[in-house]
Design an enzyme around this catalytic site. Structure first.
Site, mmCIF file in Angstrom:
data_model
loop_
_atom_site.group_PDB
_atom_site.id
_atom_site.type_symbol
_atom_site.label_atom_id
_atom_site.label_comp_id
_atom_site.label_asym_id
_atom_site.label_seq_id
_atom_site.Cartn_x
_atom_site.Cartn_y
_atom_site.Cartn_z
ATOM 1 N N SER A 146 37.038 38.803 47.051
ATOM 2 C CA SER A 146 36.366 40.097 46.926
ATOM 3 C C SER A 146 35.276 39.949 45.873
ATOM 4 O O SER A 146 35.555 39.588 44.735
ATOM 5 C CB SER A 146 37.402 41.138 46.493
ATOM 6 N N LYS A 172 34.413 39.340 51.170
ATOM 7 C CA LYS A 172 34.304 40.808 51.164
ATOM 8 C C LYS A 172 33.360 41.165 50.039
ATOM 9 O O LYS A 172 33.478 40.623 48.931
ATOM 10 C CB LYS A 172 35.696 41.393 50.958
ATOM 11 N N LYS A 174 31.599 44.407 47.769
ATOM 12 C CA LYS A 174 31.674 45.826 47.428
ATOM 13 C C LYS A 174 30.329 46.459 47.745
ATOM 14 O O LYS A 174 29.274 45.854 47.473
ATOM 15 C CB LYS A 174 31.977 45.968 45.934
ATOM 16 N N ASP A 199 33.541 46.724 51.413
ATOM 17 C CA ASP A 199 34.497 47.683 50.834
ATOM 18 C C ASP A 199 33.730 48.735 50.043
ATOM 19 O O ASP A 199 33.032 48.417 49.077
ATOM 20 C CB ASP A 199 35.465 46.933 49.895
ATOM 21 N N ASN A 201 35.215 51.592 48.656
ATOM 22 C CA ASN A 201 36.028 52.304 47.655
ATOM 23 C C ASN A 201 35.700 53.796 47.590
ATOM 24 O O ASN A 201 35.441 54.345 46.517
ATOM 25 C CB ASN A 201 35.867 51.675 46.264
ATOM 26 N N GLU A 224 35.860 48.927 54.746
ATOM 27 C CA GLU A 224 37.064 49.405 54.075
ATOM 28 C C GLU A 224 36.775 50.711 53.331
ATOM 29 O O GLU A 224 35.789 50.816 52.592
ATOM 30 C CB GLU A 224 37.502 48.314 53.093
ATOM 31 N N LYS A 273 48.630 47.184 50.161
ATOM 32 C CA LYS A 273 48.795 46.809 48.743
ATOM 33 C C LYS A 273 50.132 47.378 48.305
ATOM 34 O O LYS A 273 50.334 48.594 48.348
ATOM 35 C CB LYS A 273 47.710 47.463 47.882
ATOM 36 N N GLY A 301 44.300 43.133 47.079
ATOM 37 C CA GLY A 301 44.589 42.635 45.730
ATOM 38 C C GLY A 301 44.184 43.668 44.698
ATOM 39 O O GLY A 301 43.344 44.533 44.954
HETATM 40 O O1 NPG Z 1 41.260 39.916 44.664
HETATM 41 O O2 NPG Z 1 42.657 41.011 43.457
HETATM 42 C C1 NPG Z 1 41.586 40.905 44.040
HETATM 43 C C2 NPG Z 1 40.629 42.066 43.966
HETATM 44 C C3 NPG Z 1 40.416 42.697 45.286
HETATM 45 O O3 NPG Z 1 38.532 44.117 45.399
HETATM 46 C C4 NPG Z 1 39.689 44.007 45.112
HETATM 47 N N1 NPG Z 1 40.418 45.012 44.655
HETATM 48 O O4 NPG Z 1 39.343 48.167 45.765
HETATM 49 O O5 NPG Z 1 40.570 46.669 46.642
HETATM 50 C C5 NPG Z 1 39.942 47.111 45.683
HETATM 51 C C6 NPG Z 1 39.873 46.307 44.405
HETATM 52 C C7 NPG Z 1 40.563 46.898 43.216
HETATM 53 C C8 NPG Z 1 40.905 46.114 42.179
HETATM 54 C C9 NPG Z 1 40.898 48.206 43.141
HETATM 55 C C10 NPG Z 1 41.558 46.610 41.061
HETATM 56 C C11 NPG Z 1 41.534 48.717 42.035
HETATM 57 C C12 NPG Z 1 41.870 47.898 41.004
#
Ligand code: NPG
Length: 380
Positions: A146, A172, A174, A199, A201, A224, A273, A301
């Site tokens: 990510s 991926k 953001k 992604d 969010n 996403e 998750k 993650g």
């Molecule tokens: O590889 O652990 C990883 C990070 C993946 O992008 C990632 N996580 O929105 O999915 C998400 C984001 C995130 C991380 C969201 C930490 C919230 C806290």
């Protein structure tokens, strides 16, 4: 075909639970539509039982920006309510944890971290690896990465190139309003037909549907969580406007939420998750219902330390995880992990640990170095 039920795990007798807030420095700042993190603030759980200890991780962040949960709220509800309820029960199996904590509304990341510590303790006592218990069918899982929002599209292309060179099998990125179509185009143009997804969010509304439809031309694996957590109906409307499959993350807080989103047509892929859904056992229930419905899932993650990273690798090894997850090497985020053998990338994959429980050993010196607060509640 219904899955064979996992063999029952031994009950453990809880003697105490220790929580620690960690501040783990990130190799590079991680920017999403909701902010930039330079240090991962996370809570680690150690369950002390009469048969040994078990470890878990509460994946909240310092601020309630990804979800309503955040470190101080998690710390408070764990110490004031949830841990006392578990200690009162004294002897319990891993599947009892969700039932004991069920009266407390929400706080799923806390429930997940506490359950994982007890699951780890019980599995270690039984000599069973977590993957075997959850139903893993692979000994390694494909590793996606990510990539946070970068200074500009040029920097993004460079950063993505570095991860492709390391061997990550899926990218991926953001996105957020103003940093979407051009960033996506830059990566697609630079690297051709790589497995690629975006992604958001929750950064968009239905009013942005035309912009999001522009992403259709990039043949993404999925987009996403474009809209807000509770925009289940709007996600269904958007999904009908897009050719790119919509994948929900933030909205899927339980197996019930997953079933509802699928029934409404709000999502055609699910990011699972364990923290967001209240634990690895609930995560398996979502996996099972998606598999029965023919819906692909992948493992998300939360910038986990070696504790959550080991558990995610075990989960991602279940048969319904047909897309690469955000199950990256520890070195993606950290110079020093808190486990003795941090997850590494081997030919684009991460190994599923094979030892009992989580199959990891904590590095006590590394753990102490990043601990900023600790507190233990013991059985009275
Ligand atoms: O590889 O652990 C990883 C990070 C993946 O992008 C990632 N996580 O929105 O999915 C998400 C984001 C995130 C991380 C969201 C930490 C919230 C806290």
């Amino acid at each position: 075909m219904p899955d064979a039920p996992a063999p029952p795990l031994p009950a453990v007798t809880l003697e105490g639970i220790e929580l620690r807030v960690l501040h783990v420095p990130l190799i590079a700042p991680f920017t999403t539509s909701f902010g930039t993190e330079e240090v991962r603030e996370v809570i680690v759980v150690r369950a002390q039982t009469s048969d040994g200890e078990g470890w878990g991780e509460i994946v909240t962040q310092a601020a309630p920006l990804y979800s309503s949960e955040y470190t101080h709220g998690a710390w408070d509800v764990a110490l004031r309510w949830m841990i006392p309820a578990l200690l009162d029960r004294r002897t319990l199996t891993p599947s009892d944890v969700a039932q004991v904590l069920e009266p407390f509304v929400g706080h799923r990341m806390v429930k997940a971290g506490l359950e994982l510590a007890i699951l780890d303790a019980s599995l270690r006592a039984a000599g069973t690896p977590l993957g075997a218990h959850l139903g893993a069918v692979r000994d390694r899982v494909p590793s996606g990465v990510s990539v946070g929002i970068q200074r500009d599209a040029h920097a993004l292309v460079d950063t993505v190139g570095g991860y492709l060179d390391e061997g990550y099998v899926r990218i991926k990125i953001k996105i957020k309003p103003g940093r979407d179509v051009a960033d996506t185009a830059a990566v697609r143009d630079a690297y051709g037909a790589i497995p690629f997804q975006v992604d958001a969010n929750s950064a968009y509304t239905l009013a942005d549907a035309d912009t999001l439809a522009e992403l259709d031309r990039f043949d993404l694996l999925l987009i996403e969580q474009p809209l807000q957590e509770d925009d289940i109906v709007d996600h269904a409307t958007l999904a009908r406007r897009l050719r790119t499959p919509v994948c929900l993350d933030e909205s899927i807080v339980s197996a019930k939420a997953a079933a509802d989103a699928l029934a409404l047509g709000s999502t055609s892929v699910i990011n699972i998750k364990a923290g967001r859904v209240g634990g690895y056992l609930e995560a398996v229930r979502i996996h099972d219902l998606c598999r029965d419905a023919g819906i692909p899932v992948w493992c998300g993650g939360m910038l986990e330390t070696g504790i959550g990273r080991a558990a995610n690798a075990a989960l991602a090894a279940l048969p319904g995880f047909t897309l690469p997850g955000d199950v990256s090497a520890a070195s993606r985020f950290y110079t020093r992990d808190i486990v003795t053998e941090p997850a590494v990338l081997e030919d684009g994959h991460v190994r599923v640990p094979t030892g009992p429980g989580l199959g990891i050993d904590i590095d006590p010196i590394a753990l102490d170095e990043v601990t900023v607060t600790r507190e233990t509640l013991r059985r009275s």
